[in-house]
Write an enzyme that holds these catalytic residues in place. Structure first.
Site, PDB file in Angstrom:
ATOM      1  CB  SER A  42      -1.342  -0.045   1.103  1.00 50.98           C
ATOM      2  OG  SER A  42      -1.647   0.772   1.397  1.00 50.98           O
ATOM      3  CG  HIS A 155      -0.689  -4.906   4.874  1.00 50.58           C
ATOM      4  ND1 HIS A 155      -0.038  -4.162   5.956  1.00 50.58           N
ATOM      5  CD2 HIS A 155      -0.085  -4.775   3.620  1.00 50.58           C
ATOM      6  CE1 HIS A 155       0.355  -2.933   5.101  1.00 50.58           C
ATOM      7  NE2 HIS A 155       0.413  -2.839   4.117  1.00 50.58           N
ATOM      8  CD  GLU A 164      -0.322  -1.637   9.930  1.00 49.66           C
ATOM      9  OE1 GLU A 164       0.309  -2.196  11.377  1.00 49.66           O
ATOM     10  OE2 GLU A 164       0.074  -0.414   9.307  1.00 49.66           O
ATOM     11  CD  GLU A 205       2.032  -3.694   7.467  1.00 48.36           C
ATOM     12  OE1 GLU A 205       1.541  -3.801   8.886  1.00 48.36           O
ATOM     13  OE2 GLU A 205       2.873  -3.279   7.168  1.00 48.36           O
ATOM     14  CG  ASP A 242      -3.139   2.067   7.898  1.00 46.16           C
ATOM     15  OD1 ASP A 242      -3.687   3.523   7.569  1.00 46.16           O
ATOM     16  OD2 ASP A 242      -1.546   1.045   7.377  1.00 46.16           O
ATOM     17  CD  GLU A 297      -0.320   4.098   9.678  1.00 45.02           C
ATOM     18  OE1 GLU A 297       0.028   4.794   7.927  1.00 45.02           O
ATOM     19  OE2 GLU A 297      -0.191   3.993  10.862  1.00 45.02           O
ATOM     20  CG  ASP A 324       1.892   5.867   5.529  1.00 45.78           C
ATOM     21  OD1 ASP A 324       3.106   6.216   5.198  1.00 45.78           O
ATOM     22  OD2 ASP A 324       1.506   4.680   5.213  1.00 45.78           O
ATOM     23  CE  LYS A 349       4.445   2.926   5.877  1.00 47.09           C
ATOM     24  NZ  LYS A 349       3.986   2.870   5.279  1.00 47.09           N
ATOM     25  CG  HIS A 377       6.810  -2.123   9.635  1.00 43.30           C
ATOM     26  ND1 HIS A 377       6.042  -3.698  10.415  1.00 43.30           N
ATOM     27  CD2 HIS A 377       5.581  -1.446   9.509  1.00 43.30           C
ATOM     28  CE1 HIS A 377       4.881  -3.994  10.639  1.00 43.30           C
ATOM     29  NE2 HIS A 377       4.669  -1.794  10.247  1.00 43.30           N
ATOM     30  CE  LYS A 400       2.201   1.455  11.276  1.00 39.94           C
ATOM     31  NZ  LYS A 400       1.107   1.386  10.413  1.00 39.94           N
TER      32      LYS A 400
END
Length: 434
Positions: A42, A155, A164, A205, A242, A297, A324, A349, A377, A400
């Site tokens: 993503s 994910h 998430e 994850e 997230d 997020e 993000d 990131k 991550h 994270k």
């Protein structure tokens, strides 16, 4: 003088079994600095360019042989003989060598792998930990982990709209104690899922990927696991989500049923699975009131700045709002957020921007403007533990990494254990500020 003697790149595999780049930097003192670069599924559309070969005959187009070639044949000759301690000018040289705004020519993955390898080699030359080399001597804060316990969106293979769901140990005395708390809640959640007949397979994850029908069911399951672990929501453990809203955004609407096609599960979110900006914000506000959610997020699409402003005005004084895809670790994007008072935190990131120097610049700008930094991550990770050191280097209060399973995740937690031990009695565990 500690100079660069050799640079060698190769193709390896990440946690999803896809190719990525690894780089070795060898100094004149025969010291090795090695780094490998993660990849996201993503991605923000303004991230620096990840160079892949796109030859369908090799790893379905995902090989990085061109990136490897760029390091070995273009970057390496320019850096041989230069001081390994000159991080700023080396990063600047690679940016100029690439010559594009988004590192499209050489690839941000190529440049970043060299950048981090240089820093690692330099720290070894000076015989000091990498977190002290890049951050100085006043780094003793261990970050609060935002730990993924349920995966959704891109994910996982579930119908869950949001990407998430994380738990956050906000009332621990140490990093080690925080992980022990997470372990209890994580395993109690696994037992709950088993008893209810849900799958306990994990996503990219490491979080569980149950075939759950809606967002509130996910949050109820997490809340049940917190209570079963004898912890108090809010006081001991908060929840972070997230939304990855850019994945849901389509023609001005937020499509909560985007991932429904994976199975026959219906998503029942207030009986309205296609939401306008205002309805989406209203729903997030409702979730914050109903559940112990302390961080959201990517609550709004990366290009919907008006929506971000509305969301910030609605709940930005109550919880952490993290950009993000909105900021992609770039100063120019964060400046726009600061100017317009949008969000209050930024996800860091390193592969979104492409060099260590630019990453540090963004961290410092966020600190100056009182935006929280969260080191992060990617979903496609390696066992490189650099981000653990980076979080301590700048006393960043949150990190994270993913869940507490899969070695590409646990390797980073384990590095933080080592750093905590190394700092010893001078180490401090972050305190939640929202």
């Amino acid at each position: 003088m500690r100079t660069i003697k050799n640079i060698k790149a190769r193709q390896i595999l990440d946690s999803r079994g896809n190719p990525t780049i690894e780089v070795d930097v060898i100094t004149s003192g025969n010291i090795l600095g090695r780094a490998s670069i993660p990849s996201g599924s993503s991605k923000g559309e303004n991230e620096s360019f990840e160079l892949r070969d796109k030859n369908k005959d090799f790893y379905f187009g995902k090989s990085v042989l061109k990136a490897v070639e760029n390091v070995n044949n273009i970057i390496s000759p320019e850096l041989i003989g230069k001081s390994v301690l000159d991080q700023f000018n080396i990063d600047k040289l690679m940016i100029e060598l690439d010559g594009t705004k988004d590192k499209r020519r050489l690839g941000a993955n190529s440049i970043l792998a060299v950048s981090i390898s240089i820093a690692k080699a330099a720290s070894k030359e000076l015989e000091i930990p990498i977190y002290k080399y890049i951050g100085g001597l006043r780094n003793n804060i261990l970050p609060i982990p935002l730990v993924n316990v349920i995966n959704g969106g891109k994910h996982s293979n579930t119908s869950i709209a949001f990407q998430e769901f994380m738990i956050v140990p906000v009332k621990s005395d140490s990093f080690s104690e925080a992980i022990q708390i997470i372990h209890r809640v994580f395993n109690n959640l696994k037992n709950i899922l088993n008893k209810k007949g849900f799958s306990t397979n994990v996503g990219d994850e490491g979080g569980f990927s149950p075939n759950v029908d809606n967002i509130e069911t996910v949050l109820d399951l997490i809340l049940e696991s917190i209570h079963l672990s004898n912890y108090d929501p809010y006081d001991d453990i908060g929840i972070a989500i997230d939304c990855a809203s850019s994945e849901l955004y389509d023609n001005g609407m937020y499509n909560y049923s985007k991932f429904k096609k994976r199975n026959n599960t219906e998503i029942n979110t207030n009986n309205n699975i296609l939401k306008s900006r205002e309805e989406h914000i209203e729903y997030l506000s409702f979730l914050v009131k109903k559940y112990p959610i302390i961080s959201i997020e990517d609550g709004i699409d990366q290009n919907d700045w008006k929506g971000w402003k509305l969301l910030t005005d609605e709940i930005g004084n109550k919880i952490q709002l993290v950009g993000d895809d909105l900021f992609v670790t770039k100063v120019e994007k964060l400046k726009k957020g600061v100017k317009n008072k949008i969000a209050n935190s930024i996800l860091i990131k390193i592969n979104q921007v492409g060099t260590l120097t630019e990453t540090i610049e963004t961290i410092n700008f966020a600190n100056k403007n009182k935006y929280k930094n969260i080191i992060s991550h990617r979903s496609g990770e390696t066992e490189d533990t650099f981000i653990s050191d980076l979080s301590v280097a700048f006393n960043i209060e949150q990190i994270k990494i993913g869940s507490i399973c899969r070695t590409e995740r646990t390797s980073k937690y384990n590095q933080l254990f080592r750093i905590e031990e190394e700092i010893g009695k001078y180490s401090t565990y972050s305190k939640w500020k929202y």
